[in-house]
Enzyme design. Structure first.
Site, short mmCIF file in Angstrom:
data_model
loop_
_atom_site.label_atom_id
_atom_site.label_comp_id
_atom_site.label_asym_id
_atom_site.label_seq_id
_atom_site.Cartn_x
_atom_site.Cartn_y
_atom_site.Cartn_z
N TYR A 218 0.85 -1.19 0.00
CA TYR A 218 0.00 0.00 0.00
C TYR A 218 0.88 1.24 0.00
O TYR A 218 2.00 1.24 0.54
CB TYR A 218 -0.93 0.01 1.22
CG TYR A 218 -2.10 -0.95 1.11
CD1 TYR A 218 -3.35 -0.52 0.71
CD2 TYR A 218 -1.93 -2.30 1.41
CE1 TYR A 218 -4.43 -1.40 0.62
CE2 TYR A 218 -3.00 -3.19 1.32
CZ TYR A 218 -4.24 -2.73 0.92
OH TYR A 218 -5.30 -3.61 0.82
N GLU A 219 0.37 2.32 -0.58
CA GLU A 219 1.14 3.55 -0.78
C GLU A 219 1.64 4.15 0.53
O GLU A 219 2.63 4.87 0.55
CB GLU A 219 0.29 4.57 -1.54
CG GLU A 219 1.04 5.79 -2.01
CD GLU A 219 0.19 6.69 -2.89
OE1 GLU A 219 0.54 7.87 -3.02
OE2 GLU A 219 -0.81 6.21 -3.46
N SER A 220 0.97 3.85 1.63
CA SER A 220 1.37 4.40 2.93
C SER A 220 2.66 3.79 3.46
O SER A 220 3.21 4.26 4.46
CB SER A 220 0.25 4.18 3.95
OG SER A 220 -0.13 2.81 3.98
#
Length: 240
Positions: A42-44
């Site tokens: 995930y981008e986080s």
């Protein structure tokens, strides 16, 4: 049907860059059914997340709690995405054209748009550097257009090897899944219809497309969701 079709396209030996919404649902469905080895990124900054419910956002705590590792956002892009370590990137679109170019910036003239959209986020880098890109979007003449109003995320340009000429490392969009069927690029990189969902015919798909959609010599029909797929999908949603 869109979620199940997208989930089926994923394998357990892949690393998948996941966005919130339908891509996250599809990736988690794949991981809990036929592809338990699928690595979700995930981008986080969460690598190898294994949520037991659908995350509400890329900042949902369950992603970090169930991840193999948590790194910074710049590290995700600099050390995972751009070097080509991500196999599949999932993207959505407000507009998509026949060569898989994506617009999520503005509808109409950029300086004076009819609608200002959310923008790019990490999508341009995903489109450029993932080994493959899967696009999931509901199909209509508003979303499937002859030419996008703004190229937010580069697909295949105008086709015929334009990605390679620009030095983009990824293969670009190799699969487009809609609520009507499935498209893949041909040798010229133009999207063609290769499958329809149950109850949909090719003319319905053509009528919902803003260009003269070409059809593969043999168009298949996607298998309806199985009982196991539906059960797993409902369980994910019920827990959210």
């Amino acid at each position: 049907m869109m979620t199940v079709a997208a989930a089926r396209a994923l394998r357990g030996d892949q690393r998948c860059f996941v966005g919130i919404g339908l891509p996250s649902t599809a990736a988690n469905l794949a991981r809990t059914t036929h592809a338990p080895g699928l690595v979700l990124v995930y981008e986080s900054g969460t690598l190898g997340s294994k949520p037991t419910r659908l995350p509400a956002s890329i900042g949902d705590g369950i992603l970090a709690e169930t991840a193999d590792a948590v790194i910074s956002v710049p590290e995700v892009f600099n050390y995972w995405l751009q070097p080509g370590r991500i196999d599949i990137g999932f993207l959505g679109a407000a507009q998509l054209d026949r060569y898989g170019n994506i617009n999520t910036t503005a509808i109409g003239e950029y300086a004076h748009p009819k609608v200002r959209l959310p923008g790019a986020g990490g999508a341009p880098e995903i489109a450029a550097s993932c080994r493959e890109v899967f696009v999931v979007v509901r199909q209509s003449r508003r979303s499937f257009v002859e030419q996008v109003d703004f190229v937010t995320s580069f697909g295949h340009g105008r086709g015929h090897g334009e990605r390679a000429a620009l030095g983009l490392p990824g293969a670009g969009p190799t699969l487009v899944i809609t609520d009507l069927g499935v498209m893949r690029p041909d040798a010229s990189s133009e999207l063609i219809l290769v499958a329809t969902h149950p109850g949909v015919d090719t003319e319905q798909v053509r009528a919902a497309t803003g260009w003269n959609l070409r059809v593969a010599a043999e168009v298949t029909v996607t298998e309806p969701p199985s009982a196991d797929e539906l059960s797993a999908l409902r369980a994910l949603r019920a827990a959210s």
